[in-house]
Enzyme design. Structure first.
Site, PDB file in Angstrom:
ATOM      1  N   LYS A 114       4.583   4.189 -25.297  1.00 43.97           N
ATOM      2  CA  LYS A 114       5.715   4.827 -24.610  1.00 43.97           C
ATOM      3  C   LYS A 114       5.497   4.615 -23.118  1.00 43.97           C
ATOM      4  CE  LYS A 114       7.286   7.886 -22.509  1.00 43.97           C
ATOM      5  NZ  LYS A 114       7.917   7.709 -21.167  1.00 43.97           N
ATOM      6  N   PRO A 115       6.139   3.588 -22.542  1.00 44.75           N
ATOM      7  CA  PRO A 115       5.943   3.346 -21.105  1.00 44.75           C
ATOM      8  C   PRO A 115       6.748   4.344 -20.273  1.00 44.75           C
ATOM      9  CG  PRO A 115       7.533   1.781 -21.989  1.00 44.75           C
ATOM     10  CD  PRO A 115       7.052   2.617 -23.154  1.00 44.75           C
ATOM     11  N   ALA A 116       6.443   4.388 -18.967  1.00 41.22           N
ATOM     12  CA  ALA A 116       7.198   5.258 -18.048  1.00 41.22           C
ATOM     13  C   ALA A 116       8.669   4.862 -18.080  1.00 41.22           C
ATOM     14  CB  ALA A 116       6.642   5.119 -16.636  1.00 41.22           C
ATOM     15  N   SER A 132      -0.279  11.746 -14.554  1.00 46.59           N
ATOM     16  CA  SER A 132      -0.663  12.818 -13.636  1.00 46.59           C
ATOM     17  C   SER A 132      -1.561  13.844 -14.341  1.00 46.59           C
ATOM     18  CB  SER A 132       0.590  13.509 -13.098  1.00 46.59           C
ATOM     19  OG  SER A 132       1.326  14.051 -14.168  1.00 46.59           O
ATOM     20  N   GLU A 142      -6.536   9.588 -18.607  1.00 47.05           N
ATOM     21  CA  GLU A 142      -6.861   8.964 -17.310  1.00 47.05           C
ATOM     22  C   GLU A 142      -5.878   9.532 -16.309  1.00 47.05           C
ATOM     23  OE1 GLU A 142      -9.376   6.924 -16.798  1.00 47.05           O
ATOM     24  OE2 GLU A 142      -9.962   6.618 -18.872  1.00 47.05           O
ATOM     25  N   CYS A 157      -3.993   5.250  -8.633  1.00 47.67           N
ATOM     26  CA  CYS A 157      -4.816   6.429  -8.890  1.00 47.67           C
ATOM     27  C   CYS A 157      -6.120   6.353  -8.112  1.00 47.67           C
ATOM     28  CB  CYS A 157      -5.086   6.537 -10.382  1.00 47.67           C
ATOM     29  SG  CYS A 157      -5.730   5.025 -11.062  1.00 47.67           S
ATOM     30  N   GLU A 169      -3.161  14.549  -4.035  1.00 46.22           N
ATOM     31  CA  GLU A 169      -2.890  13.118  -4.216  1.00 46.22           C
ATOM     32  C   GLU A 169      -1.512  12.817  -3.627  1.00 46.22           C
ATOM     33  OE1 GLU A 169      -1.966  11.794  -8.253  1.00 46.22           O
ATOM     34  OE2 GLU A 169      -3.326  10.110  -7.961  1.00 46.22           O
TER      35      GLU A 169
HETATM   36  P1  NAD Z   1       3.417  11.265 -15.192  1.00 44.45           P
HETATM   37  O1  NAD Z   1       2.307  12.111 -15.649  1.00 44.45           O
HETATM   38  O2  NAD Z   1       4.612  11.908 -14.615  1.00 44.45           O
HETATM   39  O3  NAD Z   1       3.948  10.346 -16.376  1.00 44.45           O
HETATM   40  C1  NAD Z   1       3.079   9.501 -17.113  1.00 44.45           C
HETATM   41  C2  NAD Z   1       3.678   9.240 -18.480  1.00 44.45           C
HETATM   42  O4  NAD Z   1       3.717  10.475 -19.203  1.00 44.45           O
HETATM   43  C3  NAD Z   1       5.119   8.722 -18.453  1.00 44.45           C
HETATM   44  O5  NAD Z   1       5.284   7.755 -19.469  1.00 44.45           O
HETATM   45  C4  NAD Z   1       5.923   9.967 -18.769  1.00 44.45           C
HETATM   46  O6  NAD Z   1       7.163   9.660 -19.363  1.00 44.45           O
HETATM   47  C5  NAD Z   1       5.005  10.659 -19.766  1.00 44.45           C
HETATM   48  N1  NAD Z   1       5.217  12.093 -19.936  1.00 44.45           N
HETATM   49  C6  NAD Z   1       5.774  12.979 -19.077  1.00 44.45           C
HETATM   50  N2  NAD Z   1       5.814  14.201 -19.630  1.00 44.45           N
HETATM   51  C7  NAD Z   1       5.272  14.108 -20.867  1.00 44.45           C
HETATM   52  C8  NAD Z   1       5.016  15.021 -21.916  1.00 44.45           C
HETATM   53  N3  NAD Z   1       5.356  16.308 -21.837  1.00 44.45           N
HETATM   54  N4  NAD Z   1       4.422  14.573 -23.041  1.00 44.45           N
HETATM   55  C9  NAD Z   1       4.063  13.280 -23.165  1.00 44.45           C
HETATM   56  N5  NAD Z   1       4.303  12.356 -22.215  1.00 44.45           N
HETATM   57  C10 NAD Z   1       4.883  12.760 -21.064  1.00 44.45           C
HETATM   58  O7  NAD Z   1       2.749  10.242 -14.150  1.00 44.45           O
HETATM   59  P2  NAD Z   1       3.465   9.137 -13.273  1.00 44.45           P
HETATM   60  O8  NAD Z   1       4.199   9.821 -12.163  1.00 44.45           O
HETATM   61  O9  NAD Z   1       4.193   8.181 -14.142  1.00 44.45           O
HETATM   62  O10 NAD Z   1       2.188   8.352 -12.699  1.00 44.45           O
HETATM   63  C11 NAD Z   1       1.493   8.740 -11.569  1.00 44.45           C
HETATM   64  C12 NAD Z   1       0.221   9.495 -11.916  1.00 44.45           C
HETATM   65  O11 NAD Z   1      -0.578   8.719 -12.793  1.00 44.45           O
HETATM   66  C13 NAD Z   1      -0.641   9.755 -10.704  1.00 44.45           C
HETATM   67  O12 NAD Z   1      -1.113  11.075 -10.733  1.00 44.45           O
HETATM   68  C14 NAD Z   1      -1.791   8.797 -10.864  1.00 44.45           C
HETATM   69  O13 NAD Z   1      -2.979   9.172 -10.242  1.00 44.45           O
HETATM   70  C15 NAD Z   1      -1.929   8.737 -12.345  1.00 44.45           C
HETATM   71  N6  NAD Z   1      -2.638   7.526 -12.727  1.00 44.45           N
HETATM   72  C16 NAD Z   1      -3.933   7.620 -13.178  1.00 44.45           C
HETATM   73  C17 NAD Z   1      -4.642   6.470 -13.497  1.00 44.45           C
HETATM   74  C18 NAD Z   1      -6.072   6.529 -14.001  1.00 44.45           C
HETATM   75  O14 NAD Z   1      -6.574   5.537 -14.490  1.00 44.45           O
HETATM   76  N7  NAD Z   1      -6.750   7.649 -13.895  1.00 44.45           N
HETATM   77  C19 NAD Z   1      -4.037   5.219 -13.375  1.00 44.45           C
HETATM   78  C20 NAD Z   1      -2.735   5.164 -12.907  1.00 44.45           C
HETATM   79  C21 NAD Z   1      -2.031   6.329 -12.595  1.00 44.45           C
END
Ligand code: NAD
Length: 493
Positions: free
Chosen positions: A183-185, A237, A257, A291, A393
């Site tokens: 499930k991608p963003a 996140s 992650e 990240c 962040e």
């Molecule tokens: P996000 O947490 O908003 O979304 C990530 C994914 O989760 C998306 O596909 C989103 O649709 C899904 N999601 C949202 N709500 C959900 C739920 N209730 N249940 C299941 N899935 C759900 O993050 P973002 O804004 O897309 O990405 C940015 C964040 O990702 C930053 O905090 C960054 O640090 C982190 N990140 C971490 C790493 C790592 O390796 N640690 C790598 C890249 C990004």
């Protein structure tokens, strides 16, 4: 003007889900996908329905029985084919990514090629999965510890690295003989669908890889709650990661992650020019939407003014352009209005509390930027921990800098965060290097370089930055259960 064939790919993938080895138009409502450099809608994704989530999980479960019985060499060959196909189409896939994410095409192409590298790395690892024979407490017994694939993986990924963050989970799953539902963003779906196309072309059997699009709170959550999904591999996140951990209704393997708030420490012995170069790269690449981006920098007072002036000049020298039309730009558009708004909020907060603006601080000017989410790389100095830029962040092209007087203070400030993903050091004194590599409470410490992750070493966070690892042998082990087989053969009783 960029070659427009990527647009044909996006049109072909528009509104599609990849379930059981075939693309099919989704039955749910449509969500628009925007080019963040122009604000134009480039297509729509289908919000997968509950029935489609069930269909994808059922396809993955059925395929698991077959895929997990294949020879490791068969799975390795499939991964090698996938890597070759991805590399051969890297430019087109990069343009798809840039159209939905904003990073310049050359940078996007680098990411696609690293995904291809991940395919080959995990292909090789697939053939080297072995167990152990461990000593027993009685004669006549033998204990085998064998590794068995977990089963169906639900992979949920963010938008900042739309290829690699899907790819690491995909490649490790396939190598370990798991099957996967991705499930991608919602704002970067086409890269994942383009990867699914390559999986089909590589002859990966139907159902082994599935891609569902839609909102995280619905489709992502449905995977988290699904009784036939055995593991959730999540990158995103910390807030959503914690929500997933708390809302998962069954006992299920989780790897999370999550976010970071990564420090760089520049000591008195550092090569200042090298530190500035590293800081500019790791703070502003991908508009800071990484990240492991450097969020905050602590510089020994003896080199502080020199460092701040040089970093300001390095930031001012970076180009910000529409990344589709200027493949070699340093920065493209930010991926959406959300991280841009947070960047502006953190900047305003820092300036209000007394930080000094050294570079950037505003969007670039001109018609090229009018419809998109652009911001100049921005440096603020004389920061302290009352400011959000130093404690949260930002996920944008903004970096805060502060002076320190002794190494203990630098360690205390660098560790003053609930996060623990990556940290960076520039120093030449061996005692300083050893002290910092020991004391920094992070999963990754990069010294005199800013590339904290390599494919062959475990990559993961601690504290609120997550649990579990990707990359390396440790990353592959996340996709296995261990089984202890204790055999009484009676020989030597
Ligand atoms: P996000 O947490 O908003 O979304 C990530 C994914 O989760 C998306 O596909 C989103 O649709 C899904 N999601 C949202 N709500 C959900 C739920 N209730 N249940 C299941 N899935 C759900 O993050 P973002 O804004 O897309 O990405 C940015 C964040 O990702 C930053 O905090 C960054 O640090 C982190 N990140 C971490 C790493 C790592 O390796 N640690 C790598 C890249 C990004």
């Amino acid at each position: 003007m960029a070659d427009a064939s990527y647009f044909d790919s996006i049109s072909r993938l528009d509104g599609q889900l990849f379930i059981g080895g075939a693309f099919r138009p989704g039955e749910g409502s449509r969500l628009p996908v925007e080019n963040p450099a122009t604000g134009e809608t480039i297509g729509h994704i289908a919000a997968a329905t509950g029935a489609e989530v069930d269909a994808a999980v059922a396809a993955a479960r059925a395929a698991f029985r077959i895929w997990s019985r294949e020879l490791p060499r068969t799975r390795a060959n499939a991964l090698h084919r996938l890597g070759d196909l991805i590399a051969a189409d890297a430019l087109n896939m990069a343009r798809i990514m840039t159209a939905e994410q904003g990073k310049p095409v050359n940078e996007a192409k680098g990411e696609i090629l690293k995904l291809a590298e991940a395919c080959h790395f995990y292909a090789e690892e697939a053939t080297r999965v072995h167990g152990e024979i461990v000593p027993n407490d009685q004669p006549g017994f033998q204990s085998l510890v064998v590794r068995e694939p977990i089963g169906v993986v639900g992979a949920i990924t963010p938008w900042n690295y739309p290829a690699e963050l899907v790819g690491w989970k995909l490649c490790a799953s396939l190598a370990a003989a798991c099957t996967i539902v991705i499930k991608p963003a919602e704002i970067t779906p086409y890269t994942a669908l383009a990867i699914a196309e390559k999986c089909a072309d590589a002859g990966i059997p139907a159902g082994v890889v599935n891609v569902l699009t839609g909102k995280g709170s619905q489709v992502g959550q449905a995977l988290v709650e699904h009784p036939h999904v055995d593991k959730i591999a999540f990158t995103g996140s910390s807030a959503v990661g914690l929500h997933i951990q708390q809302s998962c209704p069954q006992v299920k393997r989780l790897s999370l992650e999550l976010g970071g708030n990564c420090p760089l420490v520049v000591t008195a012995s550092a090569d200042v020019a090298a530190a500035v170069k590293g800081a500019a790269r790791r703070s502003f690449r991908n508009c800071g939407q990484i990240c492991i981006a450097i969020n905050r920098i602590y510089v020994h007072r003896s080199v502080y003014d020199e460092f701040v002036a040089q970093l300001g000049a390095a930031a001012d020298a970076l180009s910000v352009r529409n990344g589709l039309e200027n493949a070699a730009a340093d920065l493209g558009a930010m991926a959406s209005g959300e991280p841009l708004a947070k960047t502006k909020e953190h900047l305003a907060d820092a300036l209000e509390k007394g930080a000094r603006l050294i570079a950037g601080g505003k969007a670039p000017e001109g018609a090229e930027y009018a419809g998109g989410h652009f911001f100049r790389p921005t440096v603020v100095a004389d920061c302290d921990h009352s400011m959000k830029v130093m404690t949260e962040e930002t996920f944008g092209p903004l970096i805060g800098v502060a002076p320190f007087d002794d190494l203990d203070e630098a360690v205390r400030l660098a560790n003053d965060t609930p996060y623990g993903l990556a940290s960076y050091v520039y120093a030449r004194d061996l005692v300083e290097i050893q002290t910092l590599s020991q004391e920094l409470d992070y999963g990754n410490v990069a010294i005199n370089n800013v590339d904290a992750g390599i494919m062959n070493a475990p990559y993961g966070g601690r504290k609120q930055s997550g649990v579990g690892y990707e990359h390396g042998r440790e990353g592959l082990l996340e996709y296995f259960n261990f089984k202890h087989v204790r055999l009484h053969h009676g020989v030597g009783n």
